[in-house]
Motif scaffolding. Structure first.
Motif, PDB file in Angstrom:
ATOM      1  N   LEU A  94       0.817  -1.205   0.000  1.00  0.00           N
ATOM      2  CA  LEU A  94       0.000   0.000   0.000  1.00  0.00           C
ATOM      3  C   LEU A  94       0.856   1.262   0.000  1.00  0.00           C
ATOM      4  CD1 LEU A  94      -2.834  -1.058   2.471  1.00  0.00           C
ATOM      5  CD2 LEU A  94      -3.065  -0.603   0.022  1.00  0.00           C
ATOM      6  N   ARG A  95       2.110   1.146   0.388  1.00  0.00           N
ATOM      7  CA  ARG A  95       2.994   2.310   0.330  1.00  0.00           C
ATOM      8  C   ARG A  95       3.566   2.505  -1.062  1.00  0.00           C
ATOM      9  NH1 ARG A  95       3.614   6.660   0.321  1.00  0.00           N
ATOM     10  NH2 ARG A  95       5.137   7.989   1.358  1.00  0.00           N
ATOM     11  N   ILE A  96       3.852   1.409  -1.754  1.00  0.00           N
ATOM     12  CA  ILE A  96       4.515   1.515  -3.063  1.00  0.00           C
ATOM     13  C   ILE A  96       3.524   1.649  -4.212  1.00  0.00           C
ATOM     14  CG2 ILE A  96       5.773   0.149  -4.779  1.00  0.00           C
ATOM     15  CD1 ILE A  96       7.752  -0.626  -2.806  1.00  0.00           C
ATOM     16  N   PHE A  97       2.554   0.745  -4.285  1.00  0.00           N
ATOM     17  CA  PHE A  97       1.821   0.569  -5.532  1.00  0.00           C
ATOM     18  C   PHE A  97       0.770   1.635  -5.855  1.00  0.00           C
ATOM     19  CE2 PHE A  97       3.607  -3.675  -4.956  1.00  0.00           C
ATOM     20  CZ  PHE A  97       4.111  -3.908  -6.222  1.00  0.00           C
ATOM     21  N   PRO A  98      -0.019   2.137  -4.925  1.00  0.00           N
ATOM     22  CA  PRO A  98      -1.022   3.135  -5.330  1.00  0.00           C
ATOM     23  C   PRO A  98      -0.414   4.357  -6.017  1.00  0.00           C
ATOM     24  CG  PRO A  98      -1.553   2.276  -3.164  1.00  0.00           C
ATOM     25  CD  PRO A  98      -0.196   1.743  -3.500  1.00  0.00           C
ATOM     26  N   ALA A  99       0.622   4.936  -5.439  1.00  0.00           N
ATOM     27  CA  ALA A  99       1.256   6.113  -6.064  1.00  0.00           C
ATOM     28  C   ALA A  99       1.938   5.734  -7.368  1.00  0.00           C
ATOM     29  CB  ALA A  99       2.265   6.735  -5.102  1.00  0.00           C
ATOM     30  N   LEU A 100       2.518   4.539  -7.422  1.00  0.00           N
ATOM     31  CA  LEU A 100       3.146   4.072  -8.661  1.00  0.00           C
ATOM     32  C   LEU A 100       2.100   3.937  -9.765  1.00  0.00           C
ATOM     33  CD1 LEU A 100       5.393   2.759 -10.400  1.00  0.00           C
ATOM     34  CD2 LEU A 100       4.792   0.573  -9.310  1.00  0.00           C
ATOM     35  N   ILE A 101       0.981   3.319  -9.465  1.00  0.00           N
ATOM     36  CA  ILE A 101      -0.074   3.145 -10.469  1.00  0.00           C
ATOM     37  C   ILE A 101      -0.581   4.500 -10.954  1.00  0.00           C
ATOM     38  CG2 ILE A 101      -2.435   2.298 -10.804  1.00  0.00           C
ATOM     39  CD1 ILE A 101      -1.721   0.009  -8.850  1.00  0.00           C
ATOM     40  N   PHE A 102      -0.718   5.443 -10.048  1.00  0.00           N
ATOM     41  CA  PHE A 102      -1.178   6.792 -10.403  1.00  0.00           C
ATOM     42  C   PHE A 102      -0.235   7.454 -11.401  1.00  0.00           C
ATOM     43  CE2 PHE A 102      -1.315  11.415  -9.073  1.00  0.00           C
ATOM     44  CZ  PHE A 102      -2.472  11.708  -9.769  1.00  0.00           C
ATOM     45  N   VAL A 103       1.065   7.448 -11.105  1.00  0.00           N
ATOM     46  CA  VAL A 103       2.009   8.121 -12.002  1.00  0.00           C
ATOM     47  C   VAL A 103       2.111   7.395 -13.337  1.00  0.00           C
ATOM     48  CG1 VAL A 103       4.121   6.931 -11.217  1.00  0.00           C
ATOM     49  CG2 VAL A 103       4.268   9.244 -12.127  1.00  0.00           C
ATOM     50  N   VAL A 104       2.048   6.078 -13.324  1.00  0.00           N
ATOM     51  CA  VAL A 104       2.143   5.317 -14.579  1.00  0.00           C
ATOM     52  C   VAL A 104       0.926   5.590 -15.464  1.00  0.00           C
ATOM     53  CG1 VAL A 104       2.056   2.976 -15.544  1.00  0.00           C
ATOM     54  CG2 VAL A 104       3.654   3.502 -13.697  1.00  0.00           C
ATOM     55  N   LEU A 105      -0.262   5.591 -14.875  1.00  0.00           N
ATOM     56  CA  LEU A 105      -1.479   5.809 -15.670  1.00  0.00           C
ATOM     57  C   LEU A 105      -1.540   7.224 -16.234  1.00  0.00           C
ATOM     58  CD1 LEU A 105      -4.208   3.929 -13.583  1.00  0.00           C
ATOM     59  CD2 LEU A 105      -3.098   3.181 -15.705  1.00  0.00           C
ATOM     60  N   VAL A 106      -1.226   8.222 -15.420  1.00  0.00           N
ATOM     61  CA  VAL A 106      -1.267   9.599 -15.914  1.00  0.00           C
ATOM     62  C   VAL A 106      -0.217   9.800 -17.001  1.00  0.00           C
ATOM     63  CG1 VAL A 106      -0.908  12.016 -15.289  1.00  0.00           C
ATOM     64  CG2 VAL A 106      -2.221  10.519 -13.776  1.00  0.00           C
ATOM     65  N   THR A 107       0.965   9.230 -16.801  1.00  0.00           N
ATOM     66  CA  THR A 107       2.022   9.369 -17.805  1.00  0.00           C
ATOM     67  C   THR A 107       1.618   8.730 -19.120  1.00  0.00           C
ATOM     68  OG1 THR A 107       3.694   9.343 -16.039  1.00  0.00           O
ATOM     69  CG2 THR A 107       4.456   8.952 -18.285  1.00  0.00           C
TER      70      THR A 107
END
Length: 377
Positions: A94-107
């Protein structure tokens, strides 16, 4: 004396994201993110030769070393407190993946089609677009999007910071294995791990294997600082006399500079421990104002994730500017995205993690009480 009075004393129970933070770690994370931004800014502008070095390492590496040193200490402490595989794994994910998914999708879904040299239909039909999304979400780092930034000074690199997340995640998986050993020899286990990863980091580049899109030689250079942080945490748990002292941190830093200049062959052995010790000494202190760096939110992870694509976007839209102008634009835009990431993605995820911790504690508490023997027995 409580754990807050003695920063080397292990806390007595699970600590949640909502707990009071009274040390300098948040400030050091911001420093680490800014160092990465500075180093990457010069490299992406085609000025890699101008990147300042410290202890023989470019600025962006020093920034990552700060992150890994802190993480080694805190993640080891986290497992030491909980020893619950489910809670531990969920907290890390929960610390790594939510923010990672957000940046990957927006990018991939917003920035990509905006700047790609392909038409929108060509871009979304290209298999490289979906590959970028799904590979990076599973930590198999993929740098390129179709037609994106092919003609920049540092071409086709969309987010060069993502590769370290898989390296960090492997550290999370490794920490519980240290606790297989009895408490009194765990520091020895961490020391052995440190020696092994340093040897792996010294493997000739042409001989180093690649695993999950990451060259193990490069990963091991980061693991050394995580292992050093873990070692120092275990020493603080095992020995009551162990303290993080400013004079020792200064002496270790001076020694690291001497070794890096006079005997670079042994630089990583000394630097990993010296930097981790200095970082933790500063981080565990409580400096007025600095200790409240995250009172509005912990934006360091978001800054780290967003700065690279923002740097490329700024160069794409405005060209290579003076570094002062570039950094103002990059830090400003990245900070906005980091704030959005924290309040709408990361903080809700951390609250979910805290809820899981509380539920786990409630379920285990009755069993623990049942095992207690009355004093009169």
């Amino acid at each position: 004396m409580t754990a807050l009075d003695n920063p080397t004393a292990p806390p007595s129970g699970p600590v949640t994201a909502a707990d009071h933070r009274s040390n300098n770690f948040d400030f050091l994370r911001i420093v680490g993110a800014v160092l990465v931004i500075l180093g990457h800014g010069l490299a992406l502008a085609g000025r890699a030769a101008d990147i300042p070095t410290i202890l023989g390492y470019p600025l962006q590496h020093i920034g990552v070393f700060i992150f890994f040193s802190i993480s080694g200490y805190l993640i080891t402490a986290s497992w030491s407190r909980t020893k619950n595989p489910l809670t531990y794994a969920l907290a890390r994910c929960l610390r790594i993946f939510p923010a990672l998914i957000f940046v990957v999708l927006v990018t991939a879904l917003v920035i990509g089609p905006w700047v790609s040299s392909m038409t929108r239909d060509q871009y979304f039909d290209h298999p490289g677009t979906s590959a970028y999304i799904f590979n990076n979400i599973k930590l198999f780092v993929t740098f390129e999007l179709p037609g994106v930034w092919d003609d920049l000074p540092y071409p086709r690199a969309v987010n060069g910071s993502l590769w370290t997340l898989f390296v960090e995640f492997l550290c999370y998986l490794a920490v519980p294995f240290l606790f297989i050993f009895p408490r009194f020899i765990r520091p020895l286990g961490a020391l052995i791990a440190l020696v092994v990863v340093i040897r792996l980091a010294e493997t000739p580049i042409e001989e180093s294997p690649v695993f999950w899109a990451v060259r193990l030689r490069d990963a091991a250079g980061m693991w050394a600082f995580f292992a050093a942080g873990a070692l120092l945490r275990l020493l603080s748990e095992r020995f009551s006399w162990f303290r993080f002292r400013t004079d020792v941190a200064v002496a270790g830093t001076v020694l690291a500079f001497l070794v890096s200049g006079m005997a670079p062959r042994f630089a990583l052995e000394v630097t990993s421990v010296a930097v981790a010790y200095a970082v933790l000494t500063i981080g565990l202190a409580r400096t007025p104002y600095i200790a409240r760096s995250a009172r509005f939110g912990d934006f360091s992870y978001g800054l780290y994730l967003w700065a690279f694509p923002v740097q490329q976007l700024v160069i794409d839209q405005f060209g290579v500017q003076r570094m002062s102008v570039n950094l103002v634009l990059v830090v400003g835009i990245s900070l906005v995205m980091a704030v959005v990431s924290w309040y709408f993605v990361e903080r809700p995820s951390m609250k979910l993690k805290d809820l899981i911790v509380r539920l786990t504690r409630r379920r285990t508490a009755p069993a623990t009480e049942a095992l207690k023997v009355p004093a009169s027995a």
